[in-house]
Design a protein around this motif. Structure first.
Motif, PDB file in Angstrom:
ATOM      1  N   UNK A 102      24.502  -8.547  67.224  1.00 27.52           N
ATOM      2  CA  UNK A 102      25.128  -9.034  65.503  1.00 27.52           C
ATOM      3  C   UNK A 102      25.006 -10.120  65.429  1.00 27.52           C
ATOM      4  N   UNK A 103      25.483 -10.830  64.247  1.00 30.29           N
ATOM      5  CA  UNK A 103      25.246 -12.499  64.060  1.00 30.29           C
ATOM      6  C   UNK A 103      26.757 -12.760  63.479  1.00 30.29           C
ATOM      7  N   UNK A 104      27.858 -12.103  63.665  1.00 29.42           N
ATOM      8  CA  UNK A 104      29.253 -11.973  63.609  1.00 29.42           C
ATOM      9  C   UNK A 104      29.760 -11.617  64.116  1.00 29.42           C
ATOM     10  N   UNK A 105      30.986 -12.995  64.739  1.00 26.69           N
ATOM     11  CA  UNK A 105      32.293 -12.166  65.715  1.00 26.69           C
ATOM     12  C   UNK A 105      32.867 -11.185  65.254  1.00 26.69           C
ATOM     13  N   UNK A 106      32.875  -9.977  65.720  1.00 25.62           N
ATOM     14  CA  UNK A 106      32.888  -8.588  65.624  1.00 25.62           C
ATOM     15  C   UNK A 106      33.450  -7.482  66.926  1.00 25.62           C
ATOM     16  N   UNK A 107      33.460  -6.370  67.071  1.00 30.50           N
ATOM     17  CA  UNK A 107      34.230  -5.709  67.881  1.00 30.50           C
ATOM     18  C   UNK A 107      33.445  -4.023  67.324  1.00 30.50           C
ATOM     19  N   UNK A 108      33.055  -3.351  68.711  1.00 28.25           N
ATOM     20  CA  UNK A 108      32.586  -2.096  68.370  1.00 28.25           C
ATOM     21  C   UNK A 108      33.545  -0.718  68.733  1.00 28.25           C
ATOM     22  N   UNK A 109      33.592  -0.075  67.421  1.00 26.57           N
ATOM     23  CA  UNK A 109      34.956   0.581  67.804  1.00 26.57           C
ATOM     24  C   UNK A 109      33.644   2.512  67.040  1.00 26.57           C
ATOM     25  N   UNK A 110      33.909   2.867  68.898  1.00 31.45           N
ATOM     26  CA  UNK A 110      33.675   4.241  69.169  1.00 31.45           C
ATOM     27  C   UNK A 110      34.614   5.242  68.328  1.00 31.45           C
ATOM     28  N   UNK A 111      33.880   5.800  66.866  1.00 27.54           N
ATOM     29  CA  UNK A 111      34.813   7.207  66.397  1.00 27.54           C
ATOM     30  C   UNK A 111      34.522   8.513  66.750  1.00 27.54           C
ATOM     31  N   UNK A 112      34.202   8.249  68.360  1.00 26.39           N
ATOM     32  CA  UNK A 112      33.760   9.021  68.692  1.00 26.39           C
ATOM     33  C   UNK A 112      34.628   9.293  70.142  1.00 26.39           C
ATOM     34  N   UNK A 113      36.138   8.900  70.277  1.00 24.74           N
ATOM     35  CA  UNK A 113      36.090   8.948  71.950  1.00 24.74           C
ATOM     36  C   UNK A 113      37.576   9.084  71.636  1.00 24.74           C
ATOM     37  N   UNK A 114      38.217   9.052  70.609  1.00 23.99           N
ATOM     38  CA  UNK A 114      39.799   8.567  70.824  1.00 23.99           C
ATOM     39  C   UNK A 114      40.140  10.188  69.718  1.00 23.99           C
ATOM     40  N   UNK A 115      41.641  10.178  69.487  1.00 27.44           N
ATOM     41  CA  UNK A 115      42.026  11.614  67.834  1.00 27.44           C
ATOM     42  C   UNK A 115      42.509  10.181  66.857  1.00 27.44           C
ATOM     43  N   UNK A 116      42.627  11.530  65.822  1.00 28.93           N
ATOM     44  CA  UNK A 116      42.788  10.393  64.584  1.00 28.93           C
ATOM     45  C   UNK A 116      43.864   9.515  64.751  1.00 28.93           C
ATOM     46  N   UNK A 117      44.662   9.324  64.972  1.00 29.57           N
ATOM     47  CA  UNK A 117      46.293   9.250  65.219  1.00 29.57           C
ATOM     48  C   UNK A 117      45.725   8.037  65.951  1.00 29.57           C
TER      49      UNK A 117
END
Length: 547
Positions: A502-517
């Motif tokens: 990616x071209x911008x400073x960023x973080x990838x968040x997996x939406x699959x491995x934690x609970x909604x809270x």
């Protein structure tokens, strides 16, 4: 600057060159190390790795019940020996004995699914139920080598039907394809790169194209001494919903580009390629019928109305699919490589210069009397075991059985209940994350898949505090600084987006491995960090204005 702070800065600079998966380990240390005292009840939130925290239970129940039936079949042989010796299942009467087993255990989790699976195989796929049960019993007992070594016979048919449903759907598709069952998508990538090199389809100094952002190993593998490939990036445009523009795709018209490798839906943006881009690539392939395409479609099953590039360009495309994410089966290591039975890989092998053909003839002559006619996909199988061990190649048979049961579970789920439940689960998590960030969720793009989301510091910062703040923040922030602060101060671990191209400073968040809270907590932590940076910005800029 003090010596310690300079040392810390140097360490961060060195870490910027690490793969995001290696940097993740450093972030975990920062989040969980003993240097900083933290309350004992505060746990680390690791949204870095894509391993889901959900899994498909019904086909797993079916697997264990099938195992019990197969054990009962095995114990029918050598029953006179009390030392615990079983034999191979017997064909005769197998279907009838299974029906008795299913009646005896009716109501037990997995039994109804297994009974329905046998019926589906017989009535919908037109396969012999007894032959299917025998292949499954022998496979789950692991009492024989994988034969055929590329994939068990009926297993290939069933997995092929699953791939047709999920990767092709209702789109027109002419012809059949072959499948190689492998140890997950990572093994697929390894085997493909290796066989392409061994068979002169790619050579050191050749140029390939990568659709970026992309799964980091695709970026790292071409640079290895094994390959030494030149890389042209085909950049997805964030302002266009992470789609490839026509200008970027036009790079593929260059004849020096031998192959185009992509992940679709993308990783980490988690966006499927739109219909217009798929059609545009297909038009380019008509002009460049020699162009090799490799598409890794592991996240396709999370998308709405997904169509693989394999569908539009079947003869040019190697399709990689893994069961790991959709069925929560990363530990099973289940993947497939598929190629159309009429493909350019075999054509290019047939057109190699005589000198290279002679080298390959010698390489494969120990496993076939006609090595020149050995198909590309069968060369993948042989090369996966260094050719000489080809006779023991193949994915372990219990793995293939579980792959088949996963496939039948999806094929039998005509209302897509499981798929819709997973989509609902991960999209609710995304909404919770952005709600706590305080940013409107622009979620009307039909191509969004949402297995991951990219938290772009520039995008978030501007919507929170304006453009001037963002320009100051980017100028005064090291590439991984925000990620390390999140890890140390909030015990939140994200993967750096930069490592995926990616071209911008960023973080990838997996939406699959934690609970909604947990995603709510991550959103609050990021917002707190941004607000703290805002105070620093105000202090610095107000001081300059005062002077």
């Amino acid at each position: 600057m003090s010596k310690s702070s300079k040392s810390g800065s140097d360490n961060r600079a060195a870490m910027a060159s690490l793969s995001p998966f290696e940097l993740k380990d450093e972030l975990i240390k920062a989040a969980g190390g003993g240097v900083v005292e933290r309350p004992a009840n505060v746990s680390m939130l690791n949204a870095g790795r894509g391993n889901p925290n959900f899994l498909a239970t019904i086909p797993r129940h079916g697997f264990w019940q099938l195992g019990l039936f197969a054990m009962r079949e095995s114990e029918r042989s050598f029953a006179y020996m009390p030392e615990g010796i079983g034999g191979f299942p017997k064909h005769e009467g197998l279907e009838e004995r299974f029906e008795i087993f299913a009646r005896e255990n009716k109501g037990t989790p997995g039994i109804d699914f297994l009974f329905g699976a046998v019926s589906y195989v017989r009535d919908q796929l037109g396969l012999n139920a007894g032959e299917f049960l025998y292949e499954m019993c022998e496979g789950i007992l692991a009492s024989n080598y994988p034969v055929p070594d590329r994939m068990l016979k009926l297993s290939e048919v069933i997995v092929g039907q699953y791939l047709r449903r999920e990767m092709i759907g209702k789109h027109p598709f002419v012809g059949d394809f072959d499948i190689f069952a492998v140890e997950g998508g990572t093994a697929a990538m390894t085997y493909i790169f290796n066989t392409m090199r061994e068979n002169f389809l790619i050579k050191p100094g050749d140029t390939i194209a990568l659709g970026v952002p992309i799964f980091t190993p695709y970026i790292e593998i071409p640079r290895l001494n094994d390959y030494k490939l030149e890389v042209v990036n085909i950049n997805a445009v964030v302002e266009q919903g992470w789609q490839y523009s026509k200008e970027e795709l036009d790079k593929l018209r260059d004849p020096k580009i031998k192959a185009f490798f992509l992940v679709n839906p993308s990783n980490p943006p988690s966006v499927k390629m739109d219909d217009e881009s798929l059609a545009y690539i297909a038009e380019i392939v008509k002009e460049r019928p020699d162009l090799i395409l490799l598409t890794d479609d592991v996240y396709g099953t999370f998308a709405d109305d997904f169509v693989s590039l394999f569908t539009l360009c079947p003869k040019n495309t190697i399709l990689v699919y893994s069961y790991s994410k959709y069925f929560g089966a990363t530990g099973w290591r289940l993947g497939t490589i598929a190629t159309h039975q009429e493909n350019i890989f075999d054509e290019q092998l047939a057109a190699l210069p005589d000198e290279q053909k002679a080298i390959l003839h010698e390489r494969y002559e120990s496993i076939t009397t006609e090595p020149d006619k050995l198909k590309f996909i069968d060369r993948l199988v042989a090369d996966s075991r260094t050719v000489a061990l080809n006779h023991t190649a193949g994915l372990s048979t219990p793995q293939q059985v579980q792959m088949v049961l996963f496939s039948l579970f999806a094929l039998m789920d005509t209302p897509d209940a499981y798929k819709n439940a997973l989509k609902r689960l991960i999209r609710n998590r995304k909404q919770a994350l952005y709600r706590e960030l305080g940013i409107p969720l622009e979620d009307d793009d039909k191509n969004l898949v949402d297995y991951y989301t990219i938290l772009d510091a520039e995008y978030i910062g501007e919507r929170m505090h304006g453009r001037e703040y963002v320009e100051w923040m980017l100028k005064n922030t090291q590439p991984s600084e925000l990620l390390f602060r999140l890890a140390k101060e909030a015990r939140v671990v994200l993967l750096p987006g930069r490592g995926f191209g990616t071209q911008h400073p960023s973080g990838r968040v997996s939406l699959a491995n934690l609970n909604e809270s947990d995603y709510m907590q991550i959103g609050r932590a990021i917002r707190k960090l941004m607000n703290e940076r805002l105070e620093q910005y105000k202090a610095e800029t107000s001081g300059k204005k005062g002077k």
